[in-house]
Design a protein around this motif. Structure first.
Motif, mmCIF file in Angstrom:
data_model
loop_
_atom_site.group_PDB
_atom_site.id
_atom_site.type_symbol
_atom_site.label_atom_id
_atom_site.label_comp_id
_atom_site.label_asym_id
_atom_site.label_seq_id
_atom_site.Cartn_x
_atom_site.Cartn_y
_atom_site.Cartn_z
ATOM 1 N N MET A 28 -10.185 -3.813 5.959
ATOM 2 C CA MET A 28 -10.381 -5.139 5.385
ATOM 3 C C MET A 28 -10.292 -5.102 3.857
ATOM 4 O O MET A 28 -9.659 -5.974 3.242
ATOM 5 C CB MET A 28 -11.720 -5.730 5.836
ATOM 6 N N GLU A 29 -10.887 -4.107 3.245
ATOM 7 C CA GLU A 29 -10.818 -3.985 1.786
ATOM 8 C C GLU A 29 -9.376 -3.779 1.326
ATOM 9 O O GLU A 29 -8.938 -4.384 0.344
ATOM 10 C CB GLU A 29 -11.695 -2.829 1.312
ATOM 11 N N THR A 30 -8.651 -2.950 2.045
ATOM 12 C CA THR A 30 -7.255 -2.688 1.710
ATOM 13 C C THR A 30 -6.409 -3.939 1.901
ATOM 14 O O THR A 30 -5.556 -4.258 1.072
ATOM 15 C CB THR A 30 -6.704 -1.526 2.568
ATOM 16 N N ALA A 31 -6.666 -4.667 2.970
ATOM 17 C CA ALA A 31 -5.921 -5.897 3.243
ATOM 18 C C ALA A 31 -6.151 -6.936 2.148
ATOM 19 O O ALA A 31 -5.212 -7.621 1.730
ATOM 20 C CB ALA A 31 -6.312 -6.456 4.602
ATOM 21 N N ILE A 32 -7.371 -7.027 1.683
ATOM 22 C CA ILE A 32 -7.682 -7.997 0.624
ATOM 23 C C ILE A 32 -6.983 -7.599 -0.680
ATOM 24 O O ILE A 32 -6.433 -8.442 -1.383
ATOM 25 C CB ILE A 32 -9.205 -8.122 0.436
ATOM 26 N N LYS A 33 -6.975 -6.306 -0.991
ATOM 27 C CA LYS A 33 -6.362 -5.834 -2.240
ATOM 28 C C LYS A 33 -4.838 -5.807 -2.179
ATOM 29 O O LYS A 33 -4.169 -6.183 -3.135
ATOM 30 C CB LYS A 33 -6.866 -4.424 -2.570
ATOM 31 N N GLU A 34 -4.283 -5.343 -1.054
ATOM 32 C CA GLU A 34 -2.849 -5.087 -0.977
ATOM 33 C C GLU A 34 -2.084 -6.051 -0.083
ATOM 34 O O GLU A 34 -0.859 -6.050 -0.083
ATOM 35 C CB GLU A 34 -2.611 -3.659 -0.475
ATOM 36 N N GLY A 35 -2.807 -6.819 0.713
ATOM 37 C CA GLY A 35 -2.161 -7.741 1.645
ATOM 38 C C GLY A 35 -2.294 -7.233 3.071
ATOM 39 O O GLY A 35 -2.388 -6.026 3.314
ATOM 40 N N PHE A 36 -2.286 -8.171 3.992
ATOM 41 C CA PHE A 36 -2.503 -7.828 5.396
ATOM 42 C C PHE A 36 -1.335 -7.080 6.025
ATOM 43 O O PHE A 36 -1.485 -6.441 7.052
ATOM 44 C CB PHE A 36 -2.826 -9.089 6.207
ATOM 45 N N THR A 37 -0.163 -7.157 5.421
ATOM 46 C CA THR A 37 1.003 -6.461 5.978
ATOM 47 C C THR A 37 1.457 -5.290 5.114
ATOM 48 O O THR A 37 2.553 -4.771 5.304
ATOM 49 C CB THR A 37 2.172 -7.443 6.174
ATOM 50 N N SER A 38 0.594 -4.848 4.186
ATOM 51 C CA SER A 38 0.968 -3.703 3.352
ATOM 52 C C SER A 38 1.026 -2.429 4.192
ATOM 53 O O SER A 38 0.397 -2.324 5.257
ATOM 54 C CB SER A 38 -0.031 -3.516 2.210
ATOM 55 N N PHE A 39 1.778 -1.470 3.719
ATOM 56 C CA PHE A 39 1.926 -0.192 4.410
ATOM 57 C C PHE A 39 0.563 0.450 4.659
ATOM 58 O O PHE A 39 0.262 0.896 5.769
ATOM 59 C CB PHE A 39 2.826 0.749 3.596
ATOM 60 N N ASN A 40 -0.277 0.497 3.620
ATOM 61 C CA ASN A 40 -1.590 1.141 3.760
ATOM 62 C C ASN A 40 -2.488 0.416 4.763
ATOM 63 O O ASN A 40 -3.191 1.060 5.553
ATOM 64 C CB ASN A 40 -2.282 1.233 2.405
ATOM 65 N N THR A 41 -2.472 -0.909 4.735
ATOM 66 C CA THR A 41 -3.272 -1.680 5.688
ATOM 67 C C THR A 41 -2.828 -1.391 7.118
ATOM 68 O O THR A 41 -3.659 -1.177 8.012
ATOM 69 C CB THR A 41 -3.167 -3.184 5.399
ATOM 70 N N LEU A 42 -1.523 -1.351 7.323
ATOM 71 C CA LEU A 42 -1.011 -1.083 8.675
ATOM 72 C C LEU A 42 -1.343 0.331 9.137
ATOM 73 O O LEU A 42 -1.670 0.542 10.313
ATOM 74 C CB LEU A 42 0.492 -1.334 8.719
ATOM 75 N N LYS A 43 -1.275 1.297 8.245
ATOM 76 C CA LYS A 43 -1.630 2.676 8.612
ATOM 77 C C LYS A 43 -3.109 2.765 9.006
ATOM 78 O O LYS A 43 -3.465 3.420 9.989
ATOM 79 C CB LYS A 43 -1.344 3.648 7.459
ATOM 80 N N ILE A 44 -3.958 2.111 8.246
ATOM 81 C CA ILE A 44 -5.385 2.124 8.571
ATOM 82 C C ILE A 44 -5.624 1.390 9.888
ATOM 83 O O ILE A 44 -6.440 1.819 10.716
ATOM 84 C CB ILE A 44 -6.211 1.513 7.423
ATOM 85 N N SER A 45 -4.901 0.309 10.113
ATOM 86 C CA SER A 45 -5.008 -0.436 11.371
ATOM 87 C C SER A 45 -4.619 0.446 12.560
ATOM 88 O O SER A 45 -5.278 0.415 13.609
ATOM 89 C CB SER A 45 -4.115 -1.672 11.320
#
Length: 68
Positions: A28-45
């Motif tokens: 959630m923190e990564t999604a807020i900072k980088e966007g919900f479809t960012s590479f890092n958010t998707l990897k964490i997901s």
């Protein structure tokens, strides 16, 4: 109530719950900072998905063990 029994009886299950919550928070923190479809958010997901799958398998294993 069965859920509470399972958590108390299986330390691995409790540890997984902690890891899942930590990973969910990071996602959630990564999604807020980088966007919900960012590479890092998707990897964490994806990591969260793996943890949830492992939790389900652990739940099934413990449930079967308690039924026997």
């Amino acid at each position: 109530m069965l859920f509470d029994i399972q958590v108390k009886a299986c330390p691995e299950y409790k540890l997984l719950l902690i890891k899942i919550e930590d990973t969910r928070q990071l996602m959630m923190e990564t999604a807020i900072k980088e966007g919900f479809t960012s590479f890092n958010t998707l990897k964490i997901s994806q990591r969260l998905d793996l943890l949830l799958n492992k939790l389900e398998l652990t739940w099934q294993k413990e449930t079967l063990r308690n039924v026997e």
